[in-house]
Design an enzyme around this catalytic site. Structure first.
Site, PDB file in Angstrom:
ATOM      1  N   GLY A 150     -34.157 -28.379 -44.404  1.00 14.93           N
ATOM      2  CA  GLY A 150     -33.740 -28.310 -43.004  1.00 14.93           C
ATOM      3  C   GLY A 150     -34.010 -29.636 -42.311  1.00 14.93           C
ATOM      4  O   GLY A 150     -33.912 -30.712 -42.912  1.00 14.93           O
ATOM      5  N   SER A 151     -34.403 -29.564 -41.052  1.00 21.46           N
ATOM      6  CA  SER A 151     -34.544 -30.785 -40.261  1.00 21.46           C
ATOM      7  C   SER A 151     -35.696 -31.676 -40.686  1.00 21.46           C
ATOM      8  O   SER A 151     -35.776 -32.829 -40.262  1.00 21.46           O
ATOM      9  CB  SER A 151     -34.706 -30.428 -38.784  1.00 21.46           C
ATOM     10  OG  SER A 151     -33.550 -29.759 -38.340  1.00 21.46           O
TER      11      SER A 151
END
Lengths: 626, 365
Positions: A324-325
């Site tokens: 993810g981020s």
């Protein structure tokens, strides 16, 4: 016929024929020697051997070496072995095994049927194999059996060391557990002296360091009489205790990580940023390795392995999740190093990014507005990194990811580590025989799509970001010593590589990571602590794969919820520890994962204040505990 | 096929083989017999299956003129060499050593057919008429270069027993081929010189076995223990034995590898001195019969082939029984036709098939 042999003699092999005559002499000599030996064994000494085999049986009892202990970095005992008593029965030593068991039940005030059932279950064993009637029996049982030995032919009590995990479930995945050696292992390791019924490390460090921890079996050779009682010891070989393993783990930090994960599923990994030493590694849900030590029951084992939440998996090294981020840490470095964006260049984020005819959305509806690299990291702006990713291309992203150790096993001395996956054009061509699609690069840029990483990998990545670009091999064992405390082997820090990054790049990324926690608009505010200044990056990983079609609706909603990440290090000015938190299906990283990291950091800060007395404990740790 | 071949089929050799194999299956049955369940498990059944496979190998070995071996000796030897290299590289590991190639249904142990390959190439080499006073040492370069790697590859598996058999069969063939007396004494000296080198190739447990043999008190719980138990089993059989399925030592799990290398101990316990002598006589009558075929073979090549195969059987029997009786150190050598094991049984029956082949064709021109 005779005429034929006559012809035969004419060609043939005269020299060989002559030599063959000598062979009959050799043959006769050999048979004489062997028969003479048999006469000696079977006729002359036959009666003595017959007596040995019939009346007094020679038996052998192996005594496994006391297994080595495991200590944490401060010299706190994590695992040792304590003696326990086993109640054994050899039915062949009793004329009426059932009656013997009934008497035993009476003396022990145990249920008669239970003992007979155990006997019944073991009917198919090899003759003269012991049946274990009870493990870890109490002292009263020992006394009762000894006192009524004459009434209990074939019943014996044996002392057996049993593994004791001081920390219980706290570090279960890391330490592992013991189990009876299985058929496959026996085949492979017969020459190492394992035999049926022996315990062997089956998981975690217990398995990985089996050879060091195990020690050498000793044993006794002795005669037993008709009742199975020993008459005399013929010979004895002392056992050799196993060696002591010293971990880089900090017991208190491990405890804190374990506590932080209570009620959640996920993992927390903490690494010393300056040498790769793993300070804590907790995984939840967990189990109690002491259950294995006392002999796990069949239904308990079944429950463990069929549990959908997989309590036996060490999520820190075996869980492969989309980062993810948190992947934006790599993205930011790659962007700056490759010059894909000017660090002060602003892009406009309306909340989405059009690529081709497809709309790629930002997590923030309405968008972040004007964003430069710093803000993009702090606020975790997807739109910015879509564009950065597009300019970089997937192969450069892959290059920088791999530089930080993603996409390959870290090589920490832990079994079953997974490598995660960093895709590039080459990989896709090989794997799917298809070209890379530019749109796929955009998913990769925000840590989705094909990208996966293990929590340990991300922790190690953050350690390298924090220490200025040195990637260390994660380390769990610092040294091995013998029982008397002398050092046997030391495992110093090992550099995997030094990553070539401009200091300017690192400074910018580190500043942004610090602002993630401290800035009002930062996503990681929940990790802010008065005790220690933390830098980090949140992540929320979409769970793409949903296999839960057969689940009830409330379960489905749980298993399709996003994973929450927080990767971090601290203190900002003088980085020492990198912490990665993953909460499975926890939702947003900032809300679900960052507060857990904070707990670990605060524990770390607290421990830092008392270095002196901890060092003293470390010195004492090399002494044998008992 | 020539009619004379059928009429000259060597039934005596077949009967010897079947008698020994029968003793084998029976004893394997006994070694695995469980008093409580009354079953002996799968091993005797499997051994019977291997026997069938061995019979096919035996028939294959008589189906062609043995002079053809002159042509296939080197290719066959080459294949064995390659198989042994494969085993050492990727072989199936069992009991701490790599001896098998897993073929799925069957784990092939190439060191067994390797024994036959050695006999083939040695017979090929020595079939030329020997010099009047025998071969010089320098004439042995070629066979030594061929056999050396084979022995080495077997030794590092490590399979000390088979390596010894390979070496001793080589020496037997050289002596039979005809060696000058002086060259022979050089060979003996060289052998003694190489001994310490070979020692270093042994695994610690093997070294331990040899040391334990020299000094039985060294390791009474490990290697020495096995020999002590084996001796108790044999000795307690006394003159008449305890009877089929009535051995006790075997049942106590005292005997190591009781259905493979130590099968003779199981047999001795149950059949006693009389049974042992009968079995030994069976073996030695068999070997004497083979020596007769050596003498009656039509040509030097056939005689050497038969001699080589006979030497394999002879040394197996002598070393195995001597080891189980505590006369020699414990090295892994099976008892021919009797010990459990597919590769060994099939190879042995193939070897006997070659002897039959030569025996059948001694009248053929």
């Amino acid at each position: 016929m005779d005429s034929l042999t006559e012809i035969n003699r004419q060609d043939g092999a005269p020299e060989l024929r002559a030599r063959a005559r000598w062979l009959y002499v050799i043959l006769a000599l050999a048979i004489t020697v062997l028969v003479a030996r048999l006469v000696l064994l079977q006729v002359v000494e036959g009666e003595r051997y017959g007596f040995l085999s019939e009346h007094n049986r020679v038996r052998i009892k192996r005594m496994p070496g006391t297994r080595g202990m495991i200590y944490d970095r401060g010299g706190h005992l994590l695992v040792d072995s304590r003696p326990s008593f086993e109640l054994l029965f050899v039915p062949e030593d009793s004329d009426e095994p059932e009656n013997t068991l009934r008497s035993l039940a009476r003396y022990l005030e145990r249920d008669e049927k239970e003992l007979l059932d155990i006997f019944e279950e073991n009917k198919k064993r090899q003759a003269f194999d012991e049946i274990v009637l009870g493990r870890d029996v109490d002292w009263n049982t020992v006394v009762a059996v000894e006192a009524h030995q004459l009434d209990l032919p074939g019943v014996t009590v044996r002392v057996r060391p049993r593994r004791n995990y001081e920390t219980g479930p706290t570090a279960a995945h890391l330490l592992g557990y013991m189990g009876e050696v299985n058929q496959r292992q026996l085949k492979v390791m017969k020459d190492d002296g394992y035999s049926v019924g022996d315990e062997i490390g089956q998981f975690g460090l217990e398995r990985r360091w089996e050879a060091v921890l195990r020690g050498q079996s000793g044993g006794q050779q002795f005669e037993v009489d008709a009742l199975g009682r020993r008459v005399r010891v013929l010979s004895e070989v002392p056992d050799v205790p196993g060696q002591t393993v010293h971990l880089t783990i900090d017991r208190d930090l491990q405890e804190a990580a374990y506590e932080a994960l209570k009620g959640k599923h996920g993992t927390i990994v903490a690494i010393d940023v300056n040498n790769g030493a793993i300070l804590a590694m907790a995984s939840a849900p967990t189990f109690d390795p002491n259950v294995f030590a006392r002999g796990i029951k069949n239904d308990e084992w079944k429950a463990l392995i069929t549990d959908r939440l997989r309590p036996l998996a060490n999520r820190a090294i075996q869980g492969q999740y989309p980062p993810g981020s948190t992947f934006k840490v790599i993205m930011a470095i790659a962007t700056l190093e490759e010059g894909a964006m000017h660090p002060e260049a602003y892009i406009h984020d309306p909340g989405y990014y059009f690529f081709g005819n497809r709309q790629f959305r930002d997590w923030l509806k309405g968008g972040h507005g004007a964003v430069n690299l710093h803000r993009a990291v702090v606020e975790s702006c997807d739109t910015y990194f879509y564009q950065a990713g597009q300019r970089l291309g997937v192969d450069k992203i892959a290059k920088w990811s791999r530089a930080f150790g993603l996409g390959e096993k870290s090589g920490a001395a832990l079994d079953d580590e997974k490598g995660g996956l960093i895709p590039d054009t080459e990989w896709k061509r090989k794997r799917y025989k298809q070209p890379w699609l530019p749109g796929e690069t955009l998913s990769v840029a925000i840590g989705q799509g094909y990208v996966t990483a293990t929590p340990l990998q991300l922790a190690n990545m953050m350690a390298a970001v924090a220490n200025g670009g040195t990637l260390y091999r994660p380390r769990i064992v610092s040294k091995v010593s013998s029982v008397d405390g002398t050092k046997v082997q030391e495992y110093p820090p090992e550099k995997i590589r030094t990553i070539e990054i401009k200091p300017e790049t690192l400074r910018r990324v580190q500043n942004a990571l610090a602002d993630v926690v401290t800035n009002a608009r930062g996503t990681g505010g929940a990790a802010r602590s008065p005790l220690i200044q933390v830098a980090g990056k949140t992540g929320t990983a979409q769970v793409i794969e949903m296999k839960g079609a057969y689940l009830k609706s409330e379960q489905l909603s749980y298993f399709s919820r996003d994973h929450a990440w927080f990767v971090s290090y601290g203190p900002v000015q003088n980085p020492q520890i990198a912490v990665t938190v993953l909460v499975e299906h926890g939702g947003h990283g900032g809300e679900a994962a960052a507060p857990l990291a904070k707990k670990v950091f605060e524990k770390f800060a607290e421990l830092q204040k008392q270095p002196q007395d901890r060092r003293q404990v470390a010195g004492a740790g090399t002494q044998r505990a008992n | 096929m020539d009619r004379r071949l059928v009429s000259h089929f060597d039934w005596v050799l077949l009967l010897f083989s079947l008698a020994l194999a029968g003793v084998g299956v029976m004893t394997i049955y006994s070694a695995n017999y469980n008093v409580v369940t009354g079953h002996a498990g799968i091993l005797p059944v499997r051994q019977t299956m291997w026997l069938g496979l061995g019979f096919i190998a035996m028939m294959a070995a008589i189906s062609f003129d043995y002079h053809y071996i002159d042509r296939i000796a080197f290719p066959f030897f080459g294949i064995m060499l390659v198989l042994l290299i494969i085993v050492d590289l990727v072989g199936h590991s069992g009991g701490g050593s790599q001896r098998w190639i897993n073929l799925g249904f069957f784990r092939l142990q190439p060191s067994e057919p390797a024994k036959i390959a050695i006999v083939f190439v040695m017979a090929k080499y020595f079939q030329q008429d020997e010099p009047p006073k025998g071969y010089y040492l320098r004439d042995l370069w070629i066979p030594a270069l061929l056999v050396g790697p084979l022995v080495f590859l077997t030794l590092i598996q490590p399979d000390l027993g088979t390596a010894i058999i390979l070496g001793i069969v080589f020496v037997s063939m050289v002596l039979m081929g005809g060696l000058r007396l002086r060259s022979f004494s050089y060979l003996v000296l060289a052998g003694l010189a190489v001994l310490p080198l070979g020692w270093r190739f042994l695994r610690p447990y093997q070294q331990n076995r040899v040391l334990t043999f020299l000094d039985p008190d060294r390791d009474p719980l490990g290697a020495g223990y096995h020999v002590i138990q084996s001796k108790i089993a044999i000795g307690s059989g006394q003159i008449f034995g305890k009877g089929f399925l009535h051995g006790t030592q075997n049942r106590l799990d005292f005997l190591p590898a009781q259905h493979t290398d130590f099968i003779f101990a199981v047999f001795s316990e149950e059949w006693g001195f009389l049974g042992c002598v009968a079995l030994l006589l069976l073996y030695f009558a068999f070997i004497a019969y083979c020596l007769r075929i050596v003498q009656r073979a039509k040509d030097r090549f056939g005689a050497l082939l038969v001699f080589g195969m006979t030497a394999i059987i002879f040394w197996h029997v002598v070393i195995n029984i001597a080891m189980v009786c505590g006369v020699l150190p414990v090295v892994g050598v099976p008892l021919p036709m009797v010990s459990y094991g597919g590769s060994a049984l099939a190879s042995m029956m193939f070897a006997i098939g070659i002897i039959m082949n030569v025996s059948m064709r001694r009248y053929v021109f």
